[in-house]
Design an enzyme around this catalytic site. Structure first.
Site, short mmCIF file in Angstrom:
data_model
loop_
_atom_site.label_atom_id
_atom_site.label_comp_id
_atom_site.label_asym_id
_atom_site.label_seq_id
_atom_site.Cartn_x
_atom_site.Cartn_y
_atom_site.Cartn_z
CD GLU A 186 -3.15 -0.80 0.42
OE1 GLU A 186 -3.07 0.07 -0.46
OE2 GLU A 186 -4.18 -1.47 0.63
CE1 TYR A 213 -2.94 5.80 -0.36
CE2 TYR A 213 -2.33 3.63 0.48
CZ TYR A 213 -2.71 4.45 -0.58
OH TYR A 213 -2.89 3.92 -1.83
CG ASP A 267 4.96 4.44 -5.24
OD1 ASP A 267 5.13 5.64 -4.92
OD2 ASP A 267 3.98 3.78 -4.86
CB CYS A 268 5.40 7.19 -10.06
SG CYS A 268 3.65 6.73 -9.96
CB SER A 269 2.11 8.71 -6.35
OG SER A 269 1.93 7.42 -5.81
CG ASP A 271 -2.64 6.38 -4.04
OD1 ASP A 271 -1.48 6.04 -3.72
OD2 ASP A 271 -3.65 5.78 -3.61
CB SER A 272 -0.36 9.11 -9.59
OG SER A 272 -0.94 7.85 -9.91
CG HIS A 307 4.22 7.48 -14.41
ND1 HIS A 307 4.94 6.93 -13.37
CD2 HIS A 307 5.12 8.26 -15.11
CE1 HIS A 307 6.21 7.34 -13.45
NE2 HIS A 307 6.33 8.14 -14.48
CG HIS A 341 9.76 9.76 -14.37
ND1 HIS A 341 9.00 8.92 -15.16
CD2 HIS A 341 10.95 9.88 -15.03
CE1 HIS A 341 9.68 8.56 -16.23
NE2 HIS A 341 10.86 9.13 -16.17
#
Length: 333
Positions: free
Chosen positions: A83, A118, A237-239, A256-257, A291, A303
């Protein structure tokens, strides 16, 4: 814009607390814990660990061993199972228990999924009630500004205690010229090298960043391997990457993205500025956002793309995401 978002999150939390009865407030306080490892990894369900994942679930954790020992296939296997992560000293609210696992909500990681923060499952061994620590949270705090930094048992820095992540916040007990004495969730006070942190009286004292400040923060992590759900200097991760760049600069954005893409101020592509968030979606940019990146300038972005690679700077058009461009948002005033 983002200062307003941060204030709004805090205000909603305060209104919720004030609306509770004394009994409910006491129960809520009893359900408050603090993360007792450098970065706790939260799972979608308890007991999903494979043998390779065990270094991430102990106290103390060994995140370097975990990430270094994973194959590409192991990393891919984490997709959809993890998560988020929560840093050392982060406040969480207990939601549910099952055996040696606890489902918690991580404060200051906004999501529509839970108003407190979260949600995800983590080992109970990585939590502490931290009552003494909690009493020190009204003090000035040290914000870790190095990608990772060591806490020490001694002022001279010869007896290492724990390696902590960028963006970790710990209460300051005392400052010296080159060292800082900080409080920890369950192990008393530890020493930190002053050049690994910035010290602030309050969150509001963190200087409002420029877009270039956001980009420069991101450049500290060039070549850091990607980690699904990663939120630390051990992997993003990306976000998690974009969230952390903003949070370390005093601004709270969604975790989150797909949610980041719904807040802030929309920006036309021809008006992009450094620090803007760029979003990419399935179906050539018309589907679900999957993304996010930070605009650097000159048609480039920084990124953390996917499990096969690392934090990097790419031209938007040749990044592999160019055809999926779905718009941009500005979170700076």
């Amino acid at each position: 814009m983002m200062k307003k978002w941060s204030i709004a999150v805090a205000a909603l939390g305060m209104l919720f607390f004030l609306a509770m009865s004394p009994a409910e407030a006491k129960a809520k306080e009893a359900d408050t814990y603090y993360v007792d490892v450098s970065a706790a990894t939260l799972w979608t369900a308890p007991d999903l660990l494979k043998e390779v994942d065990k270094p991430s679930a102990t106290n103390p954790v060994d995140l370097r061993k975990w990430t270094a020992s994973m194959t590409y296939e192991d990393k891919l296997d984490l997709v959809g199972k993890l998560e988020t992560q929560a840093l050392y000293g982060s406040k969480v609210t207990l939601l549910e228990e099952k055996g040696d696992w606890a489902k918690v909500a991580v404060h200051n990681q906004p999501t529509p999924r839970n108003e407190t923060g979260y949600p995800g499952w983590m080992p109970k061994a990585q939590l502490t009630a931290g009552k003494s620590f909690e009493k020190k949270l009204n003090r000035p705090f040290a914000l870790i500004t190095s990608p990772t930094a060591w806490l020490y048992n001694d002022k001279k820095g010869k007896k290492a205690f724990m390696e902590v992540s960028f963006n970790t916040r710990l209460p300051v007990i005392k400052e010296w010229k080159g060292e800082v004495l900080v409080a920890t969730p369950s192990d008393g006070t530890k020493w930190l090298k002053k050049n690994d942190a910035a010290i602030y009286q309050t969150e509001q004292e963190i200087p409002a960043p420029t877009g270039q400040d956001i980009v420069n923060t991101g450049k500290k992590f060039l070549n850091l391997p990607y980690l699904w759900a990663g939120m630390s200097g051990f992997g993003f991760d990306c976000s998690g990457f974009t969230y952390t760049l903003y949070h370390a600069n005093g601004i709270i954005i969604p975790r989150d993205s797909s949610v980041q893409a719904k807040h802030g101020t929309p920006v036309e592509r021809e008006n992009l500025q450094a620090g803007d968030l760029l979003f990419f979606a399935y179906d050539q940019g018309k589907g679900k956002v999957h993304h996010v990146a930070v605009y650097v300038g000159d048609g480039r972005m920084i990124h953390s793309p996917n499990s096969s690679t690392h934090v990097r700077i790419d031209p938007i058009e040749t990044s592999g995401y160019g055809e999926e461009y779905a718009g941009a948002r500005r979170y700076l005033q």
